[in-house]
Design a protein around this motif. Structure first.
Motif, short mmCIF file in Angstrom:
data_model
loop_
_atom_site.label_atom_id
_atom_site.label_comp_id
_atom_site.label_asym_id
_atom_site.label_seq_id
_atom_site.Cartn_x
_atom_site.Cartn_y
_atom_site.Cartn_z
N THR A 155 0.88 -1.16 0.00
CA THR A 155 0.00 0.00 0.00
C THR A 155 0.92 1.21 0.00
O THR A 155 1.39 1.67 1.03
CB THR A 155 -0.89 0.00 1.24
OG1 THR A 155 -0.07 -0.27 2.37
CG2 THR A 155 -1.97 -1.04 1.15
N LYS A 157 2.69 4.54 0.06
CA LYS A 157 2.42 5.83 0.68
C LYS A 157 3.05 6.92 -0.18
O LYS A 157 3.97 6.68 -0.94
CB LYS A 157 3.04 5.86 2.08
CG LYS A 157 2.30 4.97 3.04
CD LYS A 157 1.96 5.70 4.32
CE LYS A 157 1.02 4.84 5.14
NZ LYS A 157 0.98 5.24 6.52
N ARG A 162 7.79 11.48 4.45
CA ARG A 162 8.89 11.66 5.39
C ARG A 162 10.02 12.34 4.62
O ARG A 162 10.71 11.72 3.83
CB ARG A 162 9.36 10.31 5.91
CG ARG A 162 10.14 10.43 7.17
CD ARG A 162 10.63 9.09 7.61
NE ARG A 162 9.57 8.11 7.77
CZ ARG A 162 9.50 7.01 7.07
NH1 ARG A 162 10.38 6.73 6.15
NH2 ARG A 162 8.52 6.17 7.28
N GLY C 462 10.47 2.84 5.83
CA GLY C 462 9.79 3.89 5.10
C GLY C 462 9.37 3.51 3.69
O GLY C 462 8.84 4.34 2.98
N GLU C 464 7.00 1.60 2.86
CA GLU C 464 5.56 1.74 2.88
C GLU C 464 5.04 1.28 4.22
O GLU C 464 5.77 0.73 5.03
CB GLU C 464 4.96 0.89 1.75
CG GLU C 464 5.52 -0.47 1.61
CD GLU C 464 5.06 -1.43 2.66
OE1 GLU C 464 5.83 -2.33 3.00
OE2 GLU C 464 3.94 -1.26 3.16
N GLY C 465 3.80 1.54 4.42
CA GLY C 465 3.15 1.06 5.62
C GLY C 465 3.79 1.56 6.89
O GLY C 465 3.74 0.91 7.93
N ALA C 466 4.43 2.70 6.82
CA ALA C 466 5.05 3.23 8.03
C ALA C 466 3.96 3.38 9.08
O ALA C 466 2.97 4.06 8.87
CB ALA C 466 5.71 4.56 7.73
N MET C 470 6.17 5.16 14.06
CA MET C 470 7.42 5.61 13.47
C MET C 470 7.37 7.09 13.28
O MET C 470 6.42 7.64 12.78
CB MET C 470 7.63 4.91 12.13
CG MET C 470 8.69 3.85 12.20
SD MET C 470 8.72 2.85 10.74
CE MET C 470 9.27 4.01 9.55
#
Lengths: 167, 667, 483, 309
Positions: A155, A157, A162, C462, C464-466, C470
């Motif tokens: 999925t 992001k 960040r 990082g 994905e799915g962080a 975090m």
């Protein structure tokens, strides 16, 4: 049309994606069907690269993977109709392999439509034409095969979630 | 380094209208290994073929690609050219640029592009071709004949007469089939025993003939010239060497069951000598009825036997026979008239079948040759109903051939011995081929005791009980229902394939028709073709025929075997088969379960598999499934297919890669 | 001009790492960082995999402590599938685990850290140890390690690669004859662990480098400590509750393993593929110790500090000896990890001996079957290097939807950096240069932790799915606001 | 290597790239024999076991090492450099373990795209953290490999074989130190396999009672023994879990997943697509299963289009 996935100018219109399809043909039915299409002077797309084998049961899953690895956008296996295999059940074994191969290829980013198994009998030139034309059309819509696609379990992001970290 | 010549056939005016041949020639010349590219107006003509042969020699070619029509048209023609020019015929690859390119792609550029890829694929593939040689294998000239009836016995004797070893397989405990059960046979009213016994005697004493009684074929592996036939022999429980057929055991046996040899007429014991005059004359124990198999400790027969011939401990025996050909002569069975309730068979006491009448007429049969009703009285008026099931598309569509003639035989016999006063024959047109049959018929024509009554249609009669007599009712040719009273009705049921034919067909990989006969391979000029190389069919197994027809069929099948399998000659095997690299095979046996021909066999210690090249037909399913890459498919190897695929996708330069072993190391 | 010195690769530890020492313009150490320079991505690529494959898949995170990952994983699956293993299965798992703990500690003592103190002159390696004065004992310890690893073939299939854990139990029961062998080897293991401790007392505790570093104030960090304890507060390496004690030795928190995300927080740093962890409630104050710092430590010393006692008599006696020698619980000296590690080795050997006598080890009932097909679960155990968490979420198709792993070296990461930086300052001094010996001293400082970098590089940070635990930090360690 | 004088101690390096340390354990598990073996080589570089830095390695002349054992997959640019350096220094490069041989377990990361966020988090700003490659690779993808020791991890016996032949001077290029044939050949349950068994629905390990004596395929449980090189001593099968393929495919099989599909499909029961789909529903994650150790070196999953030089 010379190389793998590419686009050609079709007349004056916009560039059309021309998929390349490797078709494994059973010698006794589909090959004869393809010849019948030729004898009937049916019009076929030039996207199909036929490979003649004695039986659709000869298609090793590795042949299919090899074709995709070498740039095929689709692979078509054509065998005798169920119950009509010259070698009794070769077409059934092909069906089993395709069912499992599709599952193997899914997470590697190969859509189900890119691998197909169809039955074409010796006299069925018209059906041969329909099958290959249909696949070419569906792959034109699908676009070229991407080398690797993100798994469905990712999925993604937004990349800017960040921007900085401790340095 | 390969020297490949590529020959592009213009196929007269057929190739080159759409394809741009000069461009194709040019691009082909750049392909790895190609040393020669030529356009030829018509390659398959005499001139073209000569040219190709000369080129191979003059150019020192070791591989040839022909780009032209479908390989199904001329691949074998060009292979012959290669062979004559000193090349192995398999060093050829045909690129089909006619049916699969020129004729179907309209755009000239696209067609030319596709043709380039097709030729590139063929060139890449042919680089990986290997010479293949057909192998010659020795053949067995032994023959298995299934069925020891008239046809089988005639076949066996014919073959043995030419010094062939014959295995005659019979599921019954005796030889001869049905004929020895008859009193006399048409058309000459010859004594059946007199005809058959000398022939059966010769059979049983012939050195070249092994008779396997009470046996059935369980498995047929192999190929013409190299069959392996697995026989299962049921135990007789009687030592044939010791038994004389004296019948002492029969007397002693306490069990009584209906006698299959005399259906509806007699009982037999659980140990029996099948019928008087049976050959070989030996007793047989029927374990379905013998008390020992019902859990009782009966030893009556064993104790009664003066020769200690009873062997309760005998077991079924499996035997494998090597043979070059198989003749199927399983004969026929009469269909069960009970399938048509309107005849009353099984319900009305004096409705019997023609076979039951045969047994009554037999002087050593259950009635000693007398025709009797169930109540023991002599019938005054006998009615013969023909076409019971035959010639009816809903039942047996065929004419059973012999019913009309054996009915004439019955009429002669019963009138001659005064067994009945009167006889009426209900028929739907008499089928009496040949002069002798006509003589028989003419001899009855003026006889006032015999009436021939014509029914409107075959299989259309019905029988009712009426005041202690039987009323035979049927529509006549005008459609009016007519009725005749008789005391006894003899039905002529349709012949159908022997009861075990369908199972046998499965074992032999043959097909049977709807009525169970092995008639699917028969052609206008060949009545013994069974539909599989090396397997023939003879006699009633191929469809209804008379005794002469059965005997002729047996001889015909034997003749085919004699001409096709000659001692000292070999059989040529096609080289496109699978093979196993034993250094790679783990014996996982995945392939074994896939082979439709049983060509793969697992060996133990060490575990590995072997491909029987005689059985293999080269389909390649095993190679596609082998997880070790140990099964190779000649002329359709992984390397060849990969090279073709890669080149067709524009990667011909990597073709060699697929040849390498273990490409992940030392690449 | 600032410049940096690189120790690359750091040696005698598990996995690929290096140390970067940044010097300021005047050649003094500005900052030293212990970098994990490799990256695996387990948390990402385990998604979509079949749940039951996790015990054998995730153990490939670390070839040194595969058994720890195997056990944490299979315990997580027990929860996912809501199945409780039968007693014999639990005993087999425990037995395998304590055997593994013992041999792993011996490995560190003989091959990784030991050569710093036990070696024949100059040759700091196992070979040097074997040639040196401790050679005879070392050889014997190697043999015992071999025999203990040999037991793994009975209990877990293979020490290199355990293949016995399935949700609800283990794949096969022990045989009666196996139990006899287990008893014999357990006895040897106890005496071996005692010999290791004797060697430690004779050669290590008296070694000048060790003594100096043990007593060096810059290598004593007053951090929090974390370890698993049972309901009596006794050390329990294969399960239990997570206890955190403060720098004063007072229990700060005790929580159920599945609650770890509430209490621990991972940080992403740009200079390492490892995500250090800190105590969420205390907060991140940078690489510093004290009760106000979220830095905590795990592993043998932390476990002894966190628990109230060890359940086995010989190990407990040795622990008391250590505490009394080093000034009482908790012990803050980093070098004491070595001592604690060998105490734990003795504890593990004693536990093996106990388990071999408990109940029917050869009971054939070693499996129960799942009572549901999907769910969430956390598995925890004390890996040799510290507390290990596996947390899974499994969908109805039995495939992993979410995987979170927190491994020992992540907990210790901040403390390792502190030790490395402190020792780097000492070693570099004001010359602005690092000698070979100096570099090794820096390594000696982190080797005390036995960090496992293979483990630490499990995550694809990082990608994905962080998860919401975090955070992103700026240079000062303040969380960044994400727009 | 053939004509090398027998007495000279061969110079050896051993190191890891992206690795778990299990391959190192396969060396350490030589146990008491280790000392003897290491005594016969001149061990130049071995980060887990001895001191020594990259700069020391750089000082070794090209070809100065007789052999180097490299384990781990290739994940970062630094790994590519290290592999290149070692290739330069060593006459024989040994791919030690599945990761170096096939790409290994970490290659499953190739099922996922490497997103830009990673680049941004760890990229140019950071102090010299090695850049990740687009995908995991096998050692053979970046340098020429001479010898393979398969396995995750290899058995100590295979490592011993490699080191012994190095010492004796018989370590031959092209060798794969494992069986030539698939695991079934030596599997203790090999004989219980019946060729005509068909599977109506695959069963998963956690759902099934595991018969310790019967071929897993006979139990309807996927075992990769048929498509995996033997030589592992059937560790997993003896532990009563099915083979997961760590020794890689046999001989001429280029793609373990493709070979796996070939034989698993042959076992399927079903004559219609619906029946086949049903049978396959019990086969969880075939991609992750069949390519567990070999995705980076697979035919399609391993292809490297779209990657920079």
């Amino acid at each position: 049309m010379e190389r793998g996935s590419g686009a050609t100018q079709s007349g004056e219109g916009p560039a059309v994606f021309e998929p390349v399809i490797v078709a494994f043909l059973c010698n006794w039915c589909a090959c004869e069907g393809a010849d019948a299409a030729g004898r009937a002077r049916l019009e076929l797309p030039a996207n199909v690269r036929p490979v003649r084998l004695l039986c659709s049961g000869r298609v090793d899953p590795q042949h299919v993977l090899e074709a995709f690895a070498c740039g095929a956008d689709g692979v078509l296996i054509l065998g005798c109709r169920p119950g009509e295999c010259r070698y009794r059940e070769g077409n059934l074994h092909a069906m089993k392999r395709v069912a499992l191969l599709r599952r193997l290829l899914g997470p590697l980013g190969v859509e189900t439509e890119r691998l197909d198994l169809e039955w074409v009998a010796a006299g069925e030139g018209k059906r041969y034409a329909e099958v290959v034309t249909g696949m070419v059309e569906s792959l034109r819509a699908l676009g070229p095969l991407k080398p690797q696609s993100a798994s469905t379990h990712t999925t993604a992001k937004a990349p800017d979630a960040r921007t900085k970290v401790e340095l | 380094m390969c020297r490949i010549g590529v020959y592009i056939c213009e196929c007269g005016p057929n190739i080159g209208r759409t394809l741009r041949l000069p461009a194709l020639v040019q691009s082909t010349g750049n392909l790895t290994g190609v040393v020669r590219v030529r356009r030829v107006p018509v390659l398959c003509g005499r001139e073209g073929l000569d040219f190709l042969g000369e080129e191979i020699v003059a150019q020192g070619l070791d591989r040839v690609v022909v780009a032209g029509c479908s390989p199904r048209e001329h691949e074998s023609t060009f292979r012959s050219v290669l062979e004559r020019a000193g090349l192995n015929p398999y060093m050829l690859q045909v690129a089909n640029i006619r049916e699969q390119c020129e004729w179907v792609v309209r755009d000239r550029d696209q067609a030319t592009g596709l043709a380039r890829r097709l030729v590139a694929g063929a060139v890449a593939r042919v680089r990986h071709h290997e010479p293949l040689l057909p192998s010659e294998i020795a053949v067995s000239t032994d023959v298995v004949v299934i069925g020891a009836g008239t046809a089988g016995v005639r076949a066996a004797l014919t073959l043995a007469g030419k010094k062939r070893v014959v295995h005659l397989v019979e599921r019954l405990p005796c030889v001869g089939g049905k004929v020895p059960l008859y009193e006399d046979v048409f058309p000459g009213m010859a004594c059946a025993a007199c005809v058959m016994d000398p022939m059966l005697d010769e059979l049983l004493h012939h050195d070249g003939i092994r008779v396997h009684l009470m046996s059935s074929v369980e498995e047929l592996l192999g190929f013409k010239g190299n069959f392996t036939v697995r026989l299962l022999q049921s135990p007789r429980y009687v030592d044939p060497e010791a038994c004389l057929g004296c019948g002492a055991c029969v007397e002693a046996c306490p069990v009584r069951v209906p006698d299959e040899w005399n259906p509806g007429l007699a009982e037999r014991r659980a140990v029996a000598v099948p019928y008087p005059g049976v050959l070989p004359s030996l007793a047989v124990v029927d374990p379905r009825h013998c008390l020992r198999w019902q859990g009782e400790d009966c030893r009556a027969c064993e104790e009664a036997c003066p020769f200690d011939a009873v062997r309760f401990e005998e077991e079924a025996r499996v035997q494998e026979i090597q043979a070059g050909a198989v003749i199927v002569a399983t004969g026929f069975d009469l269909s069960d008239p009970g399938r048509f309730p309107q005849y009353g068979y099984g319900r009305l006491a004096d409705v019997i079948t023609s076979f039951e009448l045969e047994r009554m007429l037999n002087s050593s049969g259950p009635t000693g040759g007398r025709v009797l009703r169930k109540d023991g009285t002599v019938p005054g008026h006998a009615g013969f109903v023909l076409c019971v099931g035959s010639r009816d598309p809903r039942a047996a569509p065929h004419c059973s051939e012999v019913c009309c003639r054996y009915t004439l035989k019955f009429l002669h016999r019963i009138l001659a011995q005064g067994a009945v006063d009167r006889a009426t024959v209900f028929h739907a047109g008499l089928h009496l081929p040949g002069g002798a049959s006509q003589d028989l018929y003419r001899a009855l024509e003026g006889n006032p005791s015999v009436h021939f009554v014509r029914m409107g249609a075959p299989n259309s009669a019905g029988i009712l009980e009426q005041n202690g007599s039987l009323a035979v009712r049927f529509p006549d040719e005008e459609g009016r229902v007519r009725s005749h009273l008789v005391d006894m009705a003899i039905l002529a049921p349709a012949m159908e394939g022997a009861s075990g034919n369908r199972e046998l067909a499965r074992i032999l990989h043959l097909e049977t028709g709807g009525t169970g006969f092995f008639d699917q391979g028969i052609t206008l000029l060949d009545r013994v073709e069974a539909g599989r190389e090396g397997v023939f069919v003879a006699g009633c197994a191929a469809g209804p025929t008379d005794i002469l027809g059965a005997a002729t069929g047996g001889q015909a099948a034997a003749g085919r075997v004699l001409s096709e399998l000659v001692p000292g000659e070999t059989l040529r095997l096609e080289p496109v088969t699978a093979g196993v690299d034993e250094t790679l095979c783990s014996g996982c046996a995945v392939c074994e379960g896939l082979c439709p021909y049983g060509a793969i066999e697992r060996k133990d210690d060490p575990p590995r598999i072997m491909v029987n090249r005689v059985l293999c037909r080269g389909c390649g399913t095993c190679a596609a499934a082998c997880p070790s890459g140990a099964v190779h498919c000649a002329h359709f190897s992984d390397g060849q297919i990969a090279a073709e695929v890669e080149a067709m996708l524009g990667r011909e330069d990597q073709g060699e890669r697929s040849k390498e072993k273990g490409s992940r190391i030392a690449g | 001009m600032s410049r940096s010195i690189r120790i690359d690769p750091v040696t005698r530890l598990e996995g690929a790492g290096r140390i970067e020492i940044h010097l300021d313009g005047s050649g003094n150490v500005d900052r030293a960082r212990f970098q994990v320079v490799d990256f695996k991505g387990f948390e990402t690529f385990c998604r979509g995999r079949a749940a039951e494959e996790m015990p054998t898949l995730t153990q490939k995170i670390c070839g040194v402590c595969p058994t720890a990952h195997h056990l944490a994983s299979v315990k997580a699956l027990d929860r996912v599938f809501a199945v409780k293993p039968p007693p014999a299965a639990r005993r087999i798992r425990d037995l395998a685990y304590h055997g593994f703990l013992l041999e792993d500690h011996l490995l560190h003592f003989l091959v990784l850290a030991g050569p710093d103190f036990l070696s024949h002159a100059g040759e700091r390696s196992l070979m040097g140890v074997l040639k040196g004065p401790a050679g005879r004992v070392a050889r014997r310890l190697l043999q015992i390690r071999e025999r203990v690893r040999g037991l793994a073939a009975l209990t877990s299939g293979s020490a290199l690669y355990p293949v016995f854990g399935v949700p609800g139990g283990v794949t096969r029961p022990l045989r009666v004859e196996d139990v006899t062998r287990i008893r014999t080897v357990s006895e040897e293991a106890v005496s071996g662990a005692q010999e290791a401790l004797e060697l430690f007392h004779d050669r290590v505790l008296t070694h000048p480098l060790f003594t100096e570093m043990l007593e060096a104030p810059h290598l004593a960090h007053r951090t929090h400590y974390m370890g698993l304890v049972d309901d009596r507060g006794v050390l329990s390496v294969t399960g239990g509750r997570v206890r955190v004690v403060g720098p004063e030795g007072v229990v700060y928190r005790e929580f159920d393993p599945e609650a770890y995300p509430t209490h621990l927080e991972e940080r992403v740093v740009s200079w390492s593929y490892m995500k250090p962890v800190f105590l969420k409630a205390v907060g991140w104050q940078g690489y510093t110790d004290g009760p106000q710092s979220g830095v905590y430590r795990v592993g043998p010393l932390a476990r002894l500090n966190a628990c109230e006692a060890l359940s086995t008599p010989l190990a407990q006696a040795e622990a008391e000896r250590m505490f009394s020698r080093l000034g009482g619980r908790p012990v803050h000296q980093t070098m004491a990890y070595h001592w604690a590690r060998l105490i734990e080795a003795l504890f593990a050997a004693e536990r093996m001996r106990e388990i071999a006598e408990e109940g029917d080890l050869a009971d054939p009932c070693v499996r129960r079957f799942p009572t549901r097909s999907a769910g969430e679960g956390t598995g925890v155990c004390e890996a040799p290097r510290g507390t290990l968490f596996h947390q899974y979420r499994v969908g109805v198709d039995g495939l992993l939807e979410d995987v979170d792993l927190v491994v020992a070296t992540q907990h210790n990461a901040a403390a390792v950096c502190m030790a490395v930086e402190a020792e780097a300052r000492a070693a570099v001094g004001s010359q602005g240069a690092l000698t070979v010996e100096g570099a090794n001293r820096v390594e000696v400082a982190f080797r005390a932790y036995d960090p496992c970098l293979a483990c630490a590089s499990h995550a694809v940070e990082g990608v994905e799915g962080a998860s919401d635990r975090m955070r992103v930090y700026d240079r000062r360690g303040d969380p960044l606001r994400v727009d | 290597m053939k004509s090398r004088p027998a007495r000279r101690r061969p110079k050896l390096g051993m190191t890891w790239l992206s690795s778990c340390g299990g391959c190192e354990e396969s060396i350490l598990d030589l146990g008491p024999d280790l000392a003897g073996i290491l005594g016969q080589v001149d061990l130049v570089y071995w980060p887990i076991g001895m001191d020594g830095r990259m700069e020391d390695l750089c000082k070794v002349p090209d070809g100065g090492l007789d052999a180097v054992l490299i384990n781990g997959s290739v994940r970062t640019e630094e790994h590519v450099e290290t592999a290149g350096l070692l290739r330069q220094k060593a006459r024989i490069v040994v791919a030690h373990g599945s990761c170096a041989h096939l790409g290994g377990v970490y290659g499953l990361a190739n099922l996922f795209s490497r997103e830009a966020v990673l680049e941004r988090s760890y990229g140019e700003d950071g102090p010299r953290l090695p850049r990740l490659l687009d995908r995991v690779k096998a050692l053979g993808d970046v340098v020429k490999v001479d010898v393979v020791i398969p396995g995750c991890p290899p058995t100590p016996d295979r490592v011993r074989e490699a080191l012994d032949s190095l010492i004796r001077g018989t370590l031959a290029r092209g060798a794969v130190l494992a069986d030539d044939r698939a695991l079934c050949r030596t599997c203790p349950r090999g004989e219980t396999r019946r060729p005509d068994t068909r599977i109506r629905r695959f069963r998963r390990v956690h759902e099934a009672t595991l018969d310790p004596d019967l071929c897993f395929l006979e139990q309807g449980i996927v075992c990769l023994g048929p498509v995996t090189r033997g030589g592992c001593e059937a560790r997993c099968v003896r532990g009563n879990l099915p083979c997961r393929g760590c020794f890689g495919p046999v001989g001429e099989v280029k793609d373990q997943g493709g070979g796996g599909v070939g034989f698993l499909a042959a076992l399927l029961e079903g004559a219609s697509e619906e029946e086949l789909e049903q049978a396959l529903d019990g086969l969880a994650d075939p991609t992750g299963l069949l390519y567990r150790y070999s995705l980076p070196s697979s035919l399609f999953g391993g292809r490297n289009e779209g990657e920079g030089p």
